[in-house]
Structure formats: structure tokens, C-alpha cells
Design a protein around this motif. Sequence first.
Motif, mmCIF file in Angstrom:
data_model
loop_
_atom_site.group_PDB
_atom_site.id
_atom_site.type_symbol
_atom_site.label_atom_id
_atom_site.label_comp_id
_atom_site.label_asym_id
_atom_site.label_seq_id
_atom_site.Cartn_x
_atom_site.Cartn_y
_atom_site.Cartn_z
ATOM 1 N N TYR A 218 -6.735 5.192 6.042
ATOM 2 C CA TYR A 218 -7.350 5.603 4.781
ATOM 3 C C TYR A 218 -6.690 6.851 4.195
ATOM 4 O O TYR A 218 -6.633 6.995 2.972
ATOM 5 N N ASN A 219 -6.144 7.728 5.039
ATOM 6 C CA ASN A 219 -5.357 8.842 4.511
ATOM 7 C C ASN A 219 -4.083 8.327 3.838
ATOM 8 O O ASN A 219 -3.688 8.827 2.777
ATOM 9 N N GLY A 220 -3.444 7.346 4.439
ATOM 10 C CA GLY A 220 -2.256 6.746 3.834
ATOM 11 C C GLY A 220 -2.576 6.046 2.519
ATOM 12 O O GLY A 220 -1.851 6.173 1.527
ATOM 13 N N LEU A 221 -3.679 5.309 2.490
ATOM 14 C CA LEU A 221 -4.100 4.642 1.251
ATOM 15 C C LEU A 221 -4.425 5.665 0.163
ATOM 16 O O LEU A 221 -4.091 5.464 -1.002
ATOM 17 N N GLN A 222 -5.054 6.763 0.567
ATOM 18 C CA GLN A 222 -5.373 7.833 -0.384
ATOM 19 C C GLN A 222 -4.088 8.400 -1.001
ATOM 20 O O GLN A 222 -4.031 8.653 -2.206
ATOM 21 N N LYS A 223 -3.058 8.567 -0.196
ATOM 22 C CA LYS A 223 -1.765 9.068 -0.676
ATOM 23 C C LYS A 223 -1.147 8.084 -1.674
ATOM 24 O O LYS A 223 -0.625 8.484 -2.711
ATOM 25 N N THR A 224 -1.224 6.805 -1.358
ATOM 26 C CA THR A 224 -0.682 5.791 -2.257
ATOM 27 C C THR A 224 -1.443 5.763 -3.573
ATOM 28 O O THR A 224 -0.837 5.735 -4.648
ATOM 29 N N LEU A 225 -2.762 5.786 -3.523
ATOM 30 C CA LEU A 225 -3.579 5.813 -4.740
ATOM 31 C C LEU A 225 -3.249 7.047 -5.581
ATOM 32 O O LEU A 225 -3.108 6.953 -6.806
ATOM 33 N N ALA A 226 -3.114 8.199 -4.933
ATOM 34 C CA ALA A 226 -2.840 9.452 -5.638
ATOM 35 C C ALA A 226 -1.518 9.403 -6.392
ATOM 36 O O ALA A 226 -1.386 10.018 -7.457
ATOM 37 N N PHE A 227 -0.539 8.681 -5.875
ATOM 38 C CA PHE A 227 0.742 8.538 -6.560
ATOM 39 C C PHE A 227 0.537 8.015 -7.982
ATOM 40 O O PHE A 227 1.252 8.385 -8.903
ATOM 41 N N TYR A 228 -0.448 7.153 -8.149
ATOM 42 C CA TYR A 228 -0.742 6.557 -9.459
ATOM 43 C C TYR A 228 -1.873 7.279 -10.197
ATOM 44 O O TYR A 228 -2.345 6.807 -11.223
ATOM 45 N N GLY A 229 -2.327 8.403 -9.660
ATOM 46 C CA GLY A 229 -3.428 9.133 -10.281
ATOM 47 C C GLY A 229 -4.772 8.463 -10.050
ATOM 48 O O GLY A 229 -5.708 8.659 -10.817
ATOM 49 N N ALA A 230 -4.876 7.690 -8.997
ATOM 50 C CA ALA A 230 -6.102 6.949 -8.699
ATOM 51 C C ALA A 230 -6.784 7.515 -7.460
ATOM 52 O O ALA A 230 -6.190 8.286 -6.697
ATOM 53 N N THR A 231 -8.034 7.112 -7.265
ATOM 54 C CA THR A 231 -8.801 7.467 -6.073
ATOM 55 C C THR A 231 -9.454 6.189 -5.545
ATOM 56 O O THR A 231 -9.297 5.108 -6.121
ATOM 57 N N PHE A 232 -10.223 6.331 -4.492
ATOM 58 C CA PHE A 232 -10.935 5.172 -3.949
ATOM 59 C C PHE A 232 -11.979 4.640 -4.932
ATOM 60 O O PHE A 232 -12.400 3.498 -4.812
ATOM 61 N N GLN A 233 -12.375 5.428 -5.922
ATOM 62 C CA GLN A 233 -13.314 4.941 -6.922
ATOM 63 C C GLN A 233 -12.654 3.936 -7.879
ATOM 64 O O GLN A 233 -13.342 3.223 -8.594
ATOM 65 N N ASN A 234 -11.328 3.846 -7.857
ATOM 66 C CA ASN A 234 -10.607 2.851 -8.651
ATOM 67 C C ASN A 234 -10.424 1.534 -7.901
ATOM 68 O O ASN A 234 -9.994 0.540 -8.479
ATOM 69 N N VAL A 235 -10.748 1.517 -6.622
ATOM 70 C CA VAL A 235 -10.540 0.331 -5.790
ATOM 71 C C VAL A 235 -11.607 -0.714 -6.098
ATOM 72 O O VAL A 235 -12.801 -0.417 -6.098
ATOM 73 N N VAL A 236 -11.139 -1.941 -6.355
ATOM 74 C CA VAL A 236 -12.064 -3.044 -6.642
ATOM 75 C C VAL A 236 -12.066 -4.099 -5.545
ATOM 76 O O VAL A 236 -12.991 -4.903 -5.460
#
Length: 147
Positions: free
Chosen positions: A75-93
Motif C-alpha cells: 500500500y505504500n508503493g501504491l500510494q507512491k504510484t497514485l501520488a505521481f498522478y496527483g491522486a490518493t486512495f480516495q480516487n480508487v474505484v
Amino acid sequence: MEKRILFTLAVLLIAVFNGVYAQSGQNAIEKQKFHFGKTGEDGAGYSQAVKVGKTIYISGTVGVGDAATALTNVYNGLQKTLAFYGATFQNVVKENLYTTNIEEMKKHNDIRKKYYNNDFPAATWVQIQRLYMETALVEVELVAVLP
């Protein structure tokens, strides 16, 4: 029955044609890619994430070791990937979780939940025999949408 088969074949042909056509010339799909590092991703032939329009498709991120460590690292790795695009876990569908030990994932689900802050996506969890990385316990892929 024959009409259904013909309809299915027609839909598949249209999808294949559109997929090929969309990748060529003026109709090429604009893809923004993210990589953790070239070695593993290029060797296996994938991108860690691809953004098309406002949708981000994140490849499986793996975790090794005990379940708590593996999930935290994933989940830390996924958070890093999301952040690259300016996203957070709240953008995950959508979330797909694959593991070699579903009981350990269930036992440590609190680790996963804290990243979503009670805004959970549609999710599928599947126990499998083994993952691409032989020593991995868990692999999680996501789909996120930007506003």
C-alpha cells in the motif's frame, strides 16, 4: 444460438479493429506511464501504471515477508504510484488483491483499511497458488479516476 454467436463475433471484430485503429495515426491513445525502475518492468514487459484520460490503471504491486510487512509495503508503493498522478486512495474505484494466503490478508485487513480512510472501492480478493514473483505473498492492482 447462431445469432448470438454471430453478434459476439461482430462485437469482437469491432473491438479488435477499434483497438488497432485507436493506436495508429491521429487516433492514437495518449498514455502517461509511470515506472518504479526500468529493470523489472522492461524485463517483464509492463508499466507500473498507465493513465489514459482521467483513468489510472495500476499494475500489481507485490509484497513479500510476513503479512503485515507485505501489506504495508504494497500500500505504500501504491500510494507512491497514485501520488505521481496527483491522486490518493480516495480516487480508487477498483481494487484486485491476489494472495497465496487469504486468511493472513483477512487477519491484517486493518492495515489496508487505514489507507482508504473508510472510502472503500469495489474490491475482489482471490487466493492463488503463486504469484509472478515467487516469494511474494500478495499483489494488489488498482483502477483510479481523477476528477
